[in-house]
Design a protein around this motif. Structure first.
Motif, PDB file in Angstrom:
ATOM      1  N   ALA A   1       1.381 -17.125   7.016  1.00  0.00           N
ATOM      2  CA  ALA A   1       0.150 -18.190   6.400  1.00  0.00           C
ATOM      3  C   ALA A   1      -0.607 -18.531   7.365  1.00  0.00           C
ATOM      4  N   LEU A   2      -0.627 -18.540   8.220  1.00  0.00           N
ATOM      5  CA  LEU A   2      -1.638 -19.387   9.675  1.00  0.00           C
ATOM      6  C   LEU A   2      -2.128 -18.444  10.068  1.00  0.00           C
ATOM      7  N   ARG A   3      -1.248 -17.070  10.392  1.00  0.00           N
ATOM      8  CA  ARG A   3      -1.585 -15.758  11.054  1.00  0.00           C
ATOM      9  C   ARG A   3      -2.938 -15.160   9.680  1.00  0.00           C
ATOM     10  N   ALA A   4      -2.654 -15.197   8.329  1.00  0.00           N
ATOM     11  CA  ALA A   4      -3.368 -14.488   7.580  1.00  0.00           C
ATOM     12  C   ALA A   4      -5.253 -14.489   7.011  1.00  0.00           C
ATOM     13  N   GLY A   5      -4.763 -16.556   7.336  1.00  0.00           N
ATOM     14  CA  GLY A   5      -5.887 -17.359   6.937  1.00  0.00           C
ATOM     15  C   GLY A   5      -5.686 -18.596   6.551  1.00  0.00           C
ATOM     16  N   VAL A   6      -6.508 -19.108   6.807  1.00  0.00           N
ATOM     17  CA  VAL A   6      -6.039 -20.744   5.638  1.00  0.00           C
ATOM     18  C   VAL A   6      -7.320 -20.911   4.975  1.00  0.00           C
ATOM     19  N   ASP A   7      -7.253 -20.875   3.219  1.00  0.00           N
ATOM     20  CA  ASP A   7      -8.697 -21.302   2.756  1.00  0.00           C
ATOM     21  C   ASP A   7      -8.682 -22.768   2.686  1.00  0.00           C
ATOM     22  N   LEU A   8     -10.040 -23.337   3.637  1.00  0.00           N
ATOM     23  CA  LEU A   8      -9.950 -24.954   3.616  1.00  0.00           C
ATOM     24  C   LEU A   8     -11.155 -25.664   2.857  1.00  0.00           C
ATOM     25  N   GLY A   9     -11.131 -24.997   1.608  1.00  0.00           N
ATOM     26  CA  GLY A   9     -12.353 -25.664   0.680  1.00  0.00           C
ATOM     27  C   GLY A   9     -13.366 -24.982   1.086  1.00  0.00           C
ATOM     28  N   ASP A  10     -14.372 -25.163   2.501  1.00  0.00           N
ATOM     29  CA  ASP A  10     -15.513 -25.483   2.224  1.00  0.00           C
ATOM     30  C   ASP A  10     -15.425 -23.945   3.258  1.00  0.00           C
ATOM     31  N   PHE A  11     -13.665 -22.671   3.932  1.00  0.00           N
ATOM     32  CA  PHE A  11     -14.691 -21.803   4.026  1.00  0.00           C
ATOM     33  C   PHE A  11     -12.616 -21.124   4.460  1.00  0.00           C
ATOM     34  N   VAL A  12     -12.966 -20.221   4.376  1.00  0.00           N
ATOM     35  CA  VAL A  12     -11.315 -19.519   4.745  1.00  0.00           C
ATOM     36  C   VAL A  12     -11.975 -19.320   6.438  1.00  0.00           C
ATOM     37  N   THR A  13      -9.908 -19.579   6.880  1.00  0.00           N
ATOM     38  CA  THR A  13     -10.592 -18.991   8.971  1.00  0.00           C
ATOM     39  C   THR A  13     -10.236 -17.646   9.000  1.00  0.00           C
ATOM     40  N   ARG A  14     -10.537 -16.856   9.784  1.00  0.00           N
ATOM     41  CA  ARG A  14     -10.233 -16.161  10.346  1.00  0.00           C
ATOM     42  C   ARG A  14      -8.623 -15.431  10.119  1.00  0.00           C
ATOM     43  N   PRO A  15      -7.920 -14.546  10.590  1.00  0.00           N
ATOM     44  CA  PRO A  15      -7.241 -14.153  10.548  1.00  0.00           C
ATOM     45  C   PRO A  15      -6.994 -14.468  12.190  1.00  0.00           C
ATOM     46  N   CYS A  16      -5.903 -15.085  12.511  1.00  0.00           N
ATOM     47  CA  CYS A  16      -5.514 -15.072  13.830  1.00  0.00           C
ATOM     48  C   CYS A  16      -4.170 -14.894  14.636  1.00  0.00           C
ATOM     49  N   GLN A  17      -3.917 -15.298  15.390  1.00  0.00           N
ATOM     50  CA  GLN A  17      -2.206 -15.137  16.634  1.00  0.00           C
ATOM     51  C   GLN A  17      -1.905 -16.615  16.283  1.00  0.00           C
ATOM     52  N   VAL A  18      -0.604 -16.670  16.234  1.00  0.00           N
ATOM     53  CA  VAL A  18      -0.027 -17.777  15.971  1.00  0.00           C
ATOM     54  C   VAL A  18       1.849 -17.492  16.493  1.00  0.00           C
ATOM     55  N   ARG A  19       2.067 -18.406  17.264  1.00  0.00           N
ATOM     56  CA  ARG A  19       3.821 -17.699  17.193  1.00  0.00           C
ATOM     57  C   ARG A  19       4.208 -19.438  17.729  1.00  0.00           C
ATOM     58  N   LEU A  20       5.308 -19.354  17.422  1.00  0.00           N
ATOM     59  CA  LEU A  20       6.073 -21.289  18.203  1.00  0.00           C
ATOM     60  C   LEU A  20       6.781 -20.753  19.763  1.00  0.00           C
ATOM     61  N   VAL A  21       6.367 -22.012  20.749  1.00  0.00           N
ATOM     62  CA  VAL A  21       6.887 -21.708  22.044  1.00  0.00           C
ATOM     63  C   VAL A  21       7.395 -23.001  22.566  1.00  0.00           C
ATOM     64  N   ALA A  22       7.751 -23.149  23.628  1.00  0.00           N
ATOM     65  CA  ALA A  22       8.471 -23.882  24.272  1.00  0.00           C
ATOM     66  C   ALA A  22       7.493 -25.160  24.944  1.00  0.00           C
ATOM     67  N   GLU A  23       7.907 -26.451  24.744  1.00  0.00           N
ATOM     68  CA  GLU A  23       7.018 -27.124  25.216  1.00  0.00           C
ATOM     69  C   GLU A  23       6.775 -27.282  26.806  1.00  0.00           C
ATOM     70  N   PRO A  24       4.753 -26.883  27.423  1.00  0.00           N
ATOM     71  CA  PRO A  24       5.255 -26.503  28.450  1.00  0.00           C
ATOM     72  C   PRO A  24       5.187 -27.499  29.621  1.00  0.00           C
ATOM     73  N   ALA A  25       6.281 -26.541  30.715  1.00  0.00           N
ATOM     74  CA  ALA A  25       6.394 -27.739  31.823  1.00  0.00           C
ATOM     75  C   ALA A  25       5.896 -28.051  32.550  1.00  0.00           C
ATOM     76  N   TRP A  26       4.188 -27.500  32.327  1.00  0.00           N
ATOM     77  CA  TRP A  26       2.893 -27.486  33.271  1.00  0.00           C
ATOM     78  C   TRP A  26       2.456 -29.106  32.472  1.00  0.00           C
ATOM     79  N   LEU A  27       2.664 -29.887  31.633  1.00  0.00           N
ATOM     80  CA  LEU A  27       1.593 -30.322  30.630  1.00  0.00           C
ATOM     81  C   LEU A  27       1.763 -32.088  30.830  1.00  0.00           C
ATOM     82  N   TRP A  28       1.228 -31.984  30.968  1.00  0.00           N
ATOM     83  CA  TRP A  28       1.167 -34.216  32.004  1.00  0.00           C
ATOM     84  C   TRP A  28       1.146 -34.409  31.454  1.00  0.00           C
ATOM     85  N   PRO A  29       1.846 -35.888  30.302  1.00  0.00           N
ATOM     86  CA  PRO A  29       1.829 -36.739  29.124  1.00  0.00           C
ATOM     87  C   PRO A  29       0.542 -36.711  29.331  1.00  0.00           C
ATOM     88  N   ARG A  30       0.851 -37.625  27.429  1.00  0.00           N
ATOM     89  CA  ARG A  30      -0.392 -38.004  27.517  1.00  0.00           C
ATOM     90  C   ARG A  30      -1.286 -39.235  27.295  1.00  0.00           C
TER      91      ARG A  30
END
Length: 216
Positions: free
Chosen positions: A87-116
């Motif tokens: 559904a995310l890839r196909a486009g989501v109807d947000l009411g005021d606009f529909v998002t364009r098709p996009c790329q989405v995939r599950l990933v592991a938490e990046p090892a290089w990511l800093w603590p927030r």
């Protein structure tokens, strides 16, 4: 040659050089006159912000008509299944606009990511997962609205890449300056634009830029 600044925006920093007293802004990190953000990041989002002194280049980077891909790492509450990802890839109807098709995939938490700082608020009873989302548009709070609409609120959002430029080697709150051909000069393809930093301006004999921490 135009100037391009790649800045790793920390959480809580406004994407502007002026703001209310007590609010962190770009002025506290980038003491370079005449540059402007090409696109924005929400105050509660982190990661790559591109700034330039070239107005035409700023418009080209920010304008979705040029279809410049932007890659986000998104921590969501819950575990999206394949139907939600589709559904995310196909486009989501947000009411005021529909998002364009996009790329989405599950990933592991990046090892290089800093603590927030501050850390996100997690609920022990609800797992979280990371998504990589690649968009060629970028409306106000779009990623957060997309995941929330499907029942997976965004807890943390980090922009990792804009077009060919990435966060690699740039720590939070730090920035790198590179030179690029001005927009409209067709002699140098984008893939071969120079990437070497030029000497930073100095004030009272001290470098203005913050030192970069290199990845090991």
């Amino acid at each position: 040659m135009g100037m391009l600044i790649l800045f790793n925006k920390p959480y809580g920093v406004l994407c502007q050089f002026t703001g209310e007293p007590g609010r962190a802004t770009l002025a506290g990190y980038i003491p370079v006159p005449g540059v402007y953000a090409a696109g924005r990041l929400d105050t509660d989002s982190e990661g790559l912000l591109v700034l330039t002194d070239d107005g035409a280049l700023q418009a080209r980077i920010a304008d979705p008509r040029h279809k410049l891909a932007k890659t986000y790492l998104v921590q969501v509450e819950g575990v999206p299944d394949e139907a939600a990802l589709a559904a995310l890839r196909a486009g989501v109807d947000l009411g005021d606009f529909v998002t364009r098709p996009c790329q989405v995939r599950l990933v592991a938490e990046p090892a290089w990511l800093w603590p927030r700082v501050p850390p996100i608020r997690e609920r022990k009873s609800i797992p979280t997962r990371w998504l990589e989302i690649v968009l060629k548009e970028g409306k106000n709070r779009q990623v957060r609205r997309m995941t929330a609409k499907l029942g997976f609120p965004t807890l943390r959002l980090v922009r990792a890449r804009v077009g060919e430029w990435s966060l690699e080697g740039i720590a939070p709150g730090e920035w790198r300056e590179i030179l690029v051909e001005p927009v409209g000069v067709p002699t140098t393809p984008a893939s071969t634009l120079p990437r070497q930093p030029r000497p930073s301006p100095r004030r009272n004999g001290a470098p203005l830029r913050r030192p970069l921490r290199r990845s090991t």
